[in-house]
Design a protein around this motif. Structure first.
Motif, PDB file in Angstrom:
ATOM      1  N   TYR A  85      35.170  45.122 -30.417  1.00  0.00           N
ATOM      2  CA  TYR A  85      33.732  45.362 -30.243  1.00  0.00           C
ATOM      3  C   TYR A  85      33.045  44.018 -30.073  1.00  0.00           C
ATOM      4  CZ  TYR A  85      33.994  44.370 -35.271  1.00  0.00           C
ATOM      5  OH  TYR A  85      34.252  43.805 -36.484  1.00  0.00           O
ATOM      6  N   SER A  86      31.787  44.056 -29.674  1.00  0.00           N
ATOM      7  CA  SER A  86      31.037  42.831 -29.382  1.00  0.00           C
ATOM      8  C   SER A  86      30.880  42.004 -30.659  1.00  0.00           C
ATOM      9  CB  SER A  86      29.653  43.195 -28.817  1.00  0.00           C
ATOM     10  OG  SER A  86      28.874  42.016 -28.657  1.00  0.00           O
ATOM     11  N   THR A 110      27.181  43.542 -38.809  1.00  0.00           N
ATOM     12  CA  THR A 110      26.607  44.875 -39.042  1.00  0.00           C
ATOM     13  C   THR A 110      27.691  45.909 -39.321  1.00  0.00           C
ATOM     14  OG1 THR A 110      24.775  44.325 -37.560  1.00  0.00           O
ATOM     15  CG2 THR A 110      25.113  46.656 -38.082  1.00  0.00           C
ATOM     16  N   ILE A 111      28.760  45.853 -38.514  1.00  0.00           N
ATOM     17  CA  ILE A 111      29.845  46.822 -38.704  1.00  0.00           C
ATOM     18  C   ILE A 111      30.546  46.592 -40.040  1.00  0.00           C
ATOM     19  CG2 ILE A 111      32.136  47.480 -37.851  1.00  0.00           C
ATOM     20  CD1 ILE A 111      31.063  47.245 -35.027  1.00  0.00           C
ATOM     21  N   GLU A 136      28.607  40.197 -31.712  1.00  0.00           N
ATOM     22  CA  GLU A 136      27.274  40.240 -32.323  1.00  0.00           C
ATOM     23  C   GLU A 136      27.120  41.407 -33.300  1.00  0.00           C
ATOM     24  OE1 GLU A 136      24.943  42.772 -28.857  1.00  0.00           O
ATOM     25  OE2 GLU A 136      24.915  40.580 -28.788  1.00  0.00           O
ATOM     26  N   TRP A 137      28.023  42.375 -33.230  1.00  0.00           N
ATOM     27  CA  TRP A 137      27.970  43.532 -34.142  1.00  0.00           C
ATOM     28  C   TRP A 137      28.909  43.362 -35.337  1.00  0.00           C
ATOM     29  CZ3 TRP A 137      24.746  47.596 -34.185  1.00  0.00           C
ATOM     30  CH2 TRP A 137      23.983  47.839 -33.047  1.00  0.00           C
ATOM     31  N   GLU A 138      29.595  42.235 -35.421  1.00  0.00           N
ATOM     32  CA  GLU A 138      30.607  42.086 -36.461  1.00  0.00           C
ATOM     33  C   GLU A 138      30.021  42.194 -37.866  1.00  0.00           C
ATOM     34  OE1 GLU A 138      34.146  38.996 -37.890  1.00  0.00           O
ATOM     35  OE2 GLU A 138      32.974  38.599 -36.073  1.00  0.00           O
ATOM     36  N   ALA A 191      26.963  51.158 -31.490  1.00  0.00           N
ATOM     37  CA  ALA A 191      27.402  49.762 -31.360  1.00  0.00           C
ATOM     38  C   ALA A 191      28.367  49.559 -30.194  1.00  0.00           C
ATOM     39  CB  ALA A 191      28.075  49.319 -32.656  1.00  0.00           C
ATOM     40  N   SER A 192      28.570  50.605 -29.389  1.00  0.00           N
ATOM     41  CA  SER A 192      29.489  50.559 -28.235  1.00  0.00           C
ATOM     42  C   SER A 192      30.905  50.204 -28.650  1.00  0.00           C
ATOM     43  CB  SER A 192      28.970  49.564 -27.176  1.00  0.00           C
ATOM     44  OG  SER A 192      27.692  49.960 -26.716  1.00  0.00           O
ATOM     45  N   HIS A 193      31.280  50.631 -29.877  1.00  0.00           N
ATOM     46  CA  HIS A 193      32.644  50.387 -30.374  1.00  0.00           C
ATOM     47  C   HIS A 193      33.465  51.645 -30.058  1.00  0.00           C
ATOM     48  CE1 HIS A 193      36.011  49.150 -32.554  1.00  0.00           C
ATOM     49  NE2 HIS A 193      35.599  49.298 -33.828  1.00  0.00           N
ATOM     50  N   TYR A 208      29.206  54.017 -34.599  1.00  0.00           N
ATOM     51  CA  TYR A 208      30.073  53.216 -33.746  1.00  0.00           C
ATOM     52  C   TYR A 208      29.694  53.377 -32.272  1.00  0.00           C
ATOM     53  CZ  TYR A 208      33.514  51.397 -37.063  1.00  0.00           C
ATOM     54  OH  TYR A 208      34.129  50.678 -38.045  1.00  0.00           O
TER      55      TYR A 208
END
Length: 488
Positions: A169-170, A176-177, A172-174, A63-65, A60
């Motif tokens: 979170y961004s 992937t997360i 663009e990471w949805e 991913a900057s979450h 995380y």
């Protein structure tokens, strides 16, 4: 210092790791297989769950979450602390509910920052009831299942009402997360199942071992109960005959109006003989009890053997003469010292010589031999009786064993003497062996560790040198006949 060998496999590494973790289990929680299983499961669940969460928080962070990092780190720290709480409180129920609470708060919090019904964290709520089921009871799992259902329902109703839970979170990471979340759920459930299965197998093995011990103890109790019954039957039977003899001769003595000294002497002799027979039976029974209880303490010292053999053979000379049996003492090595208990050796010799005379027919010879064989002292008692069959020899040193040969002079036998002899010899680091052939007699040999002659040299008597043979007719070398008796 030799470095430790590397682990041979991943399984052995886990075995050592889990072994260290088990040291956190309180003693009170290891008394039964089920408590031990649950304790192990909670210890492993806490620390491995903490490591799993730490790895997830790193992802995380990548991913900057950051809200997700904060929630997972707090939950991972709480997970890692619960085993210590369990060790301190010794309360499995408290620890199990703490695990469930951490999971519930963590997954609910992730649902609140990862899209609610459309985030992967909603699926993790389904794992909580299963975890509680493994850690606690069914009723506890049902409670947490209801709470998880309520939590999922809240997020569902929000979506139905048009209230969309945000993603923190961004975008663009949805994907992937979400992908990592569902894969992590699979790994988490697999890891949880593996931990459960391993603890279940170990607990089952311990339960099987406990059942085997219980079965063995039950078998031993049954055997002891049977031996007790046999013990009482033998005692009653063997004591009945001498008691009847005593009663009969005492009654006979009362019939005499004026008993003569000869009649009194004859009657008292028989009564004394029967009393001694009863005392021997009781002594054997008490010896068996002491040996079974382990209360016989051997005093192992440097024990001169020859004086003991002279004493025991001399005490049986009259009995041997009464049956017209020649009793010889043959010494092959003088000043022999054994590491043994003096009283136990006396009792063993008493039993072996008594049996040899008891089972020997009149007109035969009983030879008691003493020799050194390497580092052991060998004491033998050989008779010319009927001998023993292979079946008799197989049961020779068993408790209450009744052998085929019968005493030749009406003596009694309760089948305990040789068992006592064998156990006493073993208690002195020695052994008793039997060599016999039907019709050719029997030889019992007691072997004991050799002692130190030098330590006892000032106290030891000079060896006896009273040969029965004349100088013109010496015994065959290397034996020296030092004591003997011949009747008739």
């Amino acid at each position: 210092m030799t470095p430790a060998a590397p682990p041979s496999s991943f399984a052995s590494l886990l075995e050592r790791l889990f072994g260290r973790w088990d040291s956190y289990i309180p003693k009170e929680l290891s008394e039964t297989p089920e408590l031990l299983r649950r304790s192990r499961l909670q210890i492993r669940f806490g620390w491995m769950g903490g490591l799993f969460g730490l790895a997830y928080s790193l992802f995380y962070a990548f991913a900057s979450h950051w809200w997700g990092v904060a929630i997972i780190l707090v939950c991972s720290l709480a997970f890692a602390l619960i085993p210590s709480i369990l060790r301190r409180t010794r309360d499995l129920r408290l620890a199990g509910h703490l695990f469930a609470l951490v999971l519930f708060c963590g997954f609910t919090g992730l649902c609140a920052i990862e899209g609610g019904l459309y985030g992967h964290a909603i699926a993790w709520l389904a794992s909580i009831p299963l975890c509680v089921l493994l850690l606690l009871e069914i009723k506890d799992a049902l409670i947490w299942s209801a709470l998880c259902f309520v939590s999922a329902t809240v997020f569902g109703l929000l979506e139905v009402a048009g209230v969309h839970v945000p993603h923190t979170y961004s975008p663009e990471w949805e994907a992937t997360i979400s992908f990592a979340g569902y894969c992590g759920l699979i790994c988490f459930m697999t890891l949880l199942g593996c931990i459960f299965e391993r603890t279940r197998r170990r607990a089952f093995q311990q339960m099987e071992a406990a059942l085997a011990q219980l079965s063995s103890a039950n078998e031993r109790l049954v055997r002891l109960h049977q031996e007790k019954d046999e013990f009482l039957n033998i005692a009653a039977h063997d004591l009945k005959n001498p008691l009847c003899g005593i009663s009969g001769y005492a009654e006979l003595l009362g019939f005499y109006a004026s008993p003569t000294p000869a009649q009194i002497s004859e009657t008292s002799t028989v009564i004394q003989k029967q009393c001694k027979r009863m005392l021997d039976i009781i002594a054997n029974l008490l010896d068996v009890q002491r040996i079974e209880e382990g209360s016989i303490q051997m005093k192992i010292i440097n024990c001169p053997v020859e004086p003991l053999m002279v004493k025991m053979t001399s005490s049986y000379q009259l009995r041997a003469e009464a049956k017209n049996i020649r009793l010889n003492l043959l010494v092959r090595a003088a000043r022999v010292v054994a590491l043994a208990d003096e009283h136990a050796v006396e009792q063993i010799l008493d039993n072996l010589i008594s049996n040899a005379i008891k089972y020997s027919p009149p007109g035969t010879t009983v030879d008691c031999g003493l020799a050194l064989d390497g580092g052991t002292v060998a004491i033998s008692v050989a008779d010319q009786g009927p001998g023993l069959s292979e079946a008799d020899q197989a049961n020779l040193f068993k408790k209450f064993s009744k052998l085929t040969p019968r005493p030749t002079g009406g003596e009694s036998s309760n089948g305990l003497g040789l068992w006592i002899v064998h156990r006493m010899a073993q208690s002195m680091n020695g052994n008793v062996e039997c060599q016999s052939q039907l019709g050719k007699g029997t030889t019992f040999t007691l072997t004991l560790p050799q002692g130190s002659v030098e330590e006892l040299a000032p106290k030891m008597p000079r060896p006896l040198t009273r040969p029965l043979f004349s100088p013109a007719n010496p015994p065959p070398p290397p034996w020296k006949l030092v004591a003997g008796s011949a009747a008739g």
